[in-house]
Design a protein around this motif. Structure first.
Motif, PDB file in Angstrom:
ATOM      1  N   ILE A 109       5.978  -8.300  -0.215  1.00  0.00           N
ATOM      2  CA  ILE A 109       4.755  -7.799   0.399  1.00  0.00           C
ATOM      3  C   ILE A 109       4.636  -6.277   0.325  1.00  0.00           C
ATOM      4  N   ARG A 110       5.748  -5.591   0.302  1.00  0.00           N
ATOM      5  CA  ARG A 110       5.707  -4.134   0.204  1.00  0.00           C
ATOM      6  C   ARG A 110       5.646  -3.688  -1.246  1.00  0.00           C
ATOM      7  N   GLU A 111       5.227  -2.438  -1.408  1.00  0.00           N
ATOM      8  CA  GLU A 111       5.066  -1.866  -2.744  1.00  0.00           C
ATOM      9  C   GLU A 111       6.407  -1.761  -3.462  1.00  0.00           C
TER      10      GLU A 111
ATOM     11  N   ALA B  71      -7.886 -10.339  -0.388  1.00  0.00           N
ATOM     12  CA  ALA B  71      -7.914  -9.741  -1.739  1.00  0.00           C
ATOM     13  C   ALA B  71      -6.712  -8.848  -2.043  1.00  0.00           C
ATOM     14  N   PHE B  72      -5.966  -8.436  -0.976  1.00  0.00           N
ATOM     15  CA  PHE B  72      -4.843  -7.515  -1.185  1.00  0.00           C
ATOM     16  C   PHE B  72      -3.486  -8.209  -1.223  1.00  0.00           C
ATOM     17  N   CYS B  73      -3.430  -9.502  -0.921  1.00  0.00           N
ATOM     18  CA  CYS B  73      -2.166 -10.126  -0.496  1.00  0.00           C
ATOM     19  C   CYS B  73      -1.571 -11.080  -1.536  1.00  0.00           C
TER      20      CYS B  73
ATOM     21  N   VAL C  72      -6.172  -7.557  12.122  1.00  0.00           N
ATOM     22  CA  VAL C  72      -7.600  -7.429  11.803  1.00  0.00           C
ATOM     23  C   VAL C  72      -7.781  -6.748  10.442  1.00  0.00           C
ATOM     24  N   GLN C  73      -6.842  -5.895  10.083  1.00  0.00           N
ATOM     25  CA  GLN C  73      -6.767  -5.167   8.792  1.00  0.00           C
ATOM     26  C   GLN C  73      -7.746  -4.002   8.687  1.00  0.00           C
ATOM     27  N   SER C  74      -8.993  -4.196   9.133  1.00  0.00           N
ATOM     28  CA  SER C  74      -9.983  -3.109   9.065  1.00  0.00           C
ATOM     29  C   SER C  74     -11.039  -3.352  10.137  1.00  0.00           C
TER      30      SER C  74
ATOM     31  N   GLY D 252      -1.377  -5.853  16.144  1.00  0.00           N
ATOM     32  CA  GLY D 252      -2.204  -6.044  14.936  1.00  0.00           C
ATOM     33  C   GLY D 252      -1.571  -5.486  13.679  1.00  0.00           C
ATOM     34  N   ASP D 253      -2.219  -5.758  12.555  1.00  0.00           N
ATOM     35  CA  ASP D 253      -1.867  -5.138  11.271  1.00  0.00           C
ATOM     36  C   ASP D 253      -3.106  -4.425  10.746  1.00  0.00           C
ATOM     37  N   PHE D 254      -2.888  -3.266  10.122  1.00  0.00           N
ATOM     38  CA  PHE D 254      -3.993  -2.499   9.531  1.00  0.00           C
ATOM     39  C   PHE D 254      -3.636  -2.042   8.129  1.00  0.00           C
TER      40      PHE D 254
ATOM     41  N   PHE E  32      -0.352   0.143   7.261  1.00  0.00           N
ATOM     42  CA  PHE E  32       0.111   0.392   5.894  1.00  0.00           C
ATOM     43  C   PHE E  32      -0.990   1.070   5.097  1.00  0.00           C
ATOM     44  N   LYS E  33      -0.543   1.882   4.135  1.00  0.00           N
ATOM     45  CA  LYS E  33      -1.497   2.347   3.123  1.00  0.00           C
ATOM     46  C   LYS E  33      -1.669   1.197   2.156  1.00  0.00           C
ATOM     47  N   TYR E  34      -2.912   0.985   1.714  1.00  0.00           N
ATOM     48  CA  TYR E  34      -3.098  -0.063   0.714  1.00  0.00           C
ATOM     49  C   TYR E  34      -2.262   0.277  -0.513  1.00  0.00           C
ATOM     50  N   SER E  35      -1.575  -0.707  -1.053  1.00  0.00           N
ATOM     51  CA  SER E  35      -0.912  -0.489  -2.330  1.00  0.00           C
ATOM     52  C   SER E  35      -1.073  -1.729  -3.204  1.00  0.00           C
ATOM     53  N   ILE E  36      -1.098  -1.470  -4.482  1.00  0.00           N
ATOM     54  CA  ILE E  36      -1.463  -2.509  -5.454  1.00  0.00           C
ATOM     55  C   ILE E  36      -0.416  -3.614  -5.532  1.00  0.00           C
ATOM     56  N   ARG E  37      -0.872  -4.864  -5.460  1.00  0.00           N
ATOM     57  CA  ARG E  37      -0.030  -6.016  -5.789  1.00  0.00           C
ATOM     58  C   ARG E  37      -0.604  -6.634  -7.052  1.00  0.00           C
ATOM     59  N   PRO E  38       0.123  -6.505  -8.161  1.00  0.00           N
ATOM     60  CA  PRO E  38      -0.420  -7.043  -9.412  1.00  0.00           C
ATOM     61  C   PRO E  38      -0.803  -8.513  -9.266  1.00  0.00           C
TER      62      PRO E  38
HETATM   63  N1  5AD Z   1      -1.069  -3.190   0.737  1.00  0.00           N
HETATM   64  C1  5AD Z   1      -0.809  -2.780   2.002  1.00  0.00           C
HETATM   65  N2  5AD Z   1      -0.519  -3.609   3.016  1.00  0.00           N
HETATM   66  C2  5AD Z   1      -0.479  -4.931   2.747  1.00  0.00           C
HETATM   67  N3  5AD Z   1      -0.231  -6.000   3.537  1.00  0.00           N
HETATM   68  C3  5AD Z   1      -0.291  -7.115   2.786  1.00  0.00           C
HETATM   69  N4  5AD Z   1      -0.588  -6.795   1.507  1.00  0.00           N
HETATM   70  C4  5AD Z   1      -0.730  -5.439   1.461  1.00  0.00           C
HETATM   71  C5  5AD Z   1      -1.045  -4.512   0.429  1.00  0.00           C
HETATM   72  N5  5AD Z   1      -1.326  -4.899  -0.809  1.00  0.00           N
HETATM   73  C6  5AD Z   1      -0.016  -5.896   4.974  1.00  0.00           C
HETATM   74  C7  5AD Z   1      -1.133  -6.600   5.778  1.00  0.00           C
HETATM   75  C8  5AD Z   1      -0.443  -7.840   6.287  1.00  0.00           C
HETATM   76  C9  5AD Z   1       0.971  -7.327   6.466  1.00  0.00           C
HETATM   77  C10 5AD Z   1       2.024  -8.385   6.581  1.00  0.00           C
HETATM   78  O1  5AD Z   1       1.208  -6.547   5.315  1.00  0.00           O
HETATM   79  O2  5AD Z   1      -1.542  -5.770   6.843  1.00  0.00           O
HETATM   80  O3  5AD Z   1      -1.011  -8.329   7.485  1.00  0.00           O
END
Ligand code: 5AD
Ligand code: SF4
Length: 440
Positions: free
Chosen positions: A52-54, A164-166, A268-270, A306-308, A338-344
């Motif tokens: 799940i992490r970068e 879309a990010f996961c 909630v994420q956002s 929560g998670d963001f 978390f900062k959004y990071s790319i998951r291929p």
């Molecule tokens: N980038 C950043 N954070 C992410 N999470 C999941 N995928 C990504 C991503 N691509 C975070 C979400 C999720 C938590 C377990 O990890 O917030 O709820």
């Protein structure tokens, strides 16, 4: 009898992986392995990975690089990679790291002992199938060793939500729920072994819909009410939940089931509807707020966690402001950000990405706000008399640490005989990440 072989396990990521590692240790125990704290003394090394992490895969490759020398010193050493990185990149791991003997996906852990036997002497095995059967049930009867007072129990795995990010829907597969009876049997066994608190685990735990003893579909709330009947079990928790699966019966359980703890992790994420839509979250900021209000009506003191994700592709300053507004309205007791990071391989990976500096600055602001809320809630515990489940000794002589119902760590002076009991503690001090108190 031959001396036990040694197993070194390193676990990355979420509680689900911690739980899976425990199960794999038990399985390997049945074929003569016991754990060791040092890879140098191991006959088998198991990395239970998280995707799940970068750069998760890169970290695993560099960790494996460190084991190269051990493998050349001891050619009989077996190296296994398990978990979500194994699932996602199994074949590539085998190609890039010739020293890896086994790659095991999260759905194949019950076959670990057989894989270990089949590997070695140049034979390498990959098992990343998604079989239908319940892997946990196949992990064998466990010896009745005493357990710590708080334990995890996986009830559900996988996810069909496709945010879309996961990566989870790709690495853990689609949603599946374990049957009620199997969970109850495991819970009874845990209680017999000294467990007083069980945290039910699932990537999407509140989507749980296991088969009951009469073949009926059973919700998470109904499962919680079944667990509520177990004598000796004092506390029930669950994680992680999706807002869309937060049904009436679960909210009602938070109001009426005294064993269900007043803590809810509800990512909630956002706070921006535009971004939530682009994330494929299928809820809005307002529907999330309405849900929080309802939950607080049922259980006014519940701690919300929560998670963001900040800096999701296309996030503008006004989207981020909407997230900050939502945080102000909810008042979180705890959060992961978390900062959004790319998951291929995920949809958001293909979109226009934000500048790294913008993400860093937004994350900083968000974390400061959450830290303020977290601290003020923790500080408000001072002077209160809280039931605390005492879990273990600390490094200070005569001191134990446990958890309040709100999951705050609480330190008290108490004898070791109190481990595994719930004591009323008067909170005297709020520290950086914990509380201190006195037994009443
Ligand atoms: N980038 C950043 N954070 C992410 N999470 C999941 N995928 C990504 C991503 N691509 C975070 C979400 C999720 C938590 C377990 O990890 O917030 O709820
Ligand atoms: Fe991932 Fe959770 Fe979304 Fe499922 S609901 S795709 S596990 S973030």
């Amino acid at each position: 009898m031959s001396a036990p072989k040694k197993l070194f396990v390193k676990t990355y990521g979420c509680q689900m992986n911690v739980y899976d590692s425990e199960r794999m240790i038990e399985t390997m125990g049945q074929v003569g392995y016991e754990t060791t704290e040092t890879p140098e003394t191991a006959d088998m090394i198991l990395l239970n990975t998280c995707h799940i992490r970068e750069k998760a895969a890169e970290k695993i490759y560099s960790e494996l690089g460190r084991f190269k020398r051990l493998k050349s010193d001891n050619p009989h050493l077996k190296i296994a990679v398990a978990g979500c990185v194994a699932q996602a990149e199994g074949v590539e791991i085998m190609q890039r790291q010739p020293m890896v003997d086994m790659v095991v996906g999260p759905q194949s852990y019950h076959r670990l002992a057989a894989l270990e036997k089949a590997s070695g002497n140049g034979k390498r095995v990959v098992d990343i199938d998604f079989p239908e059967e319940d892997k946990f049930d196949q992990l064998g009867a466990r010896p009745k060793a005493k357990r710590a007072p708080s334990a995890f129990l996986t009830v559900q795995e996988g996810c069909d939500k496709f945010c879309a990010f996961c990566v989870v829907p790709y690495t853990r597969g689609s949603e599946s729920s374990r049957p009620v009876e199997r969970i109850l049997n495991e819970a009874r066994d845990l209680v017999e072994r000294g467990v007083r608190e069980i945290t039910l685990l699932g990537q999407n735990v509140n989507a749980y819909h296991g088969i009951g003893s009469k073949g009926q579909e059973t919700s998470l709330a109904a499962l919680i009410w079944e667990l509520d009947k177990l004598d000796g079990l004092e506390r029930i928790r669950f994680t992680t939940s999706h807002p869309n699966d937060m049904n009436e019966d679960l909210i009602e359980a938070h109001g009426n089931c005294t064993k269900l703890m007043p803590y809810l992790h509800l990512p909630v994420q956002s706070g921006s509807d535009r971004i939530l839509k682009r994330m494929n979250r299928s809820h809005t900021a307002q529907s999330y707020m309405d849900l929080i209000d309802k939950i607080r009506q049922a259980r006014p003191d519940i701690l919300i966690s929560g998670d963001f994700i900040v800096g999701f592709p296309e996030e503008m300053e006004e989207d981020f402001d909407a997230t900050m507004d939502l945080i102000r309205r909810v008042e979180y007791g705890q959060a992961y950000s978390f900062k959004y990071s790319i998951r291929p391989g995920t949809p958001a990976a293909e979109r226009n990405q934000l500048d790294e500096g913008v993400k860093t600055e937004r994350l900083y602001r968000l974390q400061n706000l959450i830290a303020e809320q977290q601290k003020s809630l923790q500080d408000s515990m001072v002077g209160r008399n809280l039931p605390v489940l005492l879990e273990k000794s600390t490094r200070f002589e005569g001191q134990l640490v446990g958890k309040s119902e709100y999951l705050h760590a609480v330190h008290v002076n108490a004898p070791k005989t109190m481990i595994g009991t719930i004591q009323h503690v008067r909170i005297t001090q709020s520290n950086r990440n914990s509380l201190t108190g006195k037994i009443c």
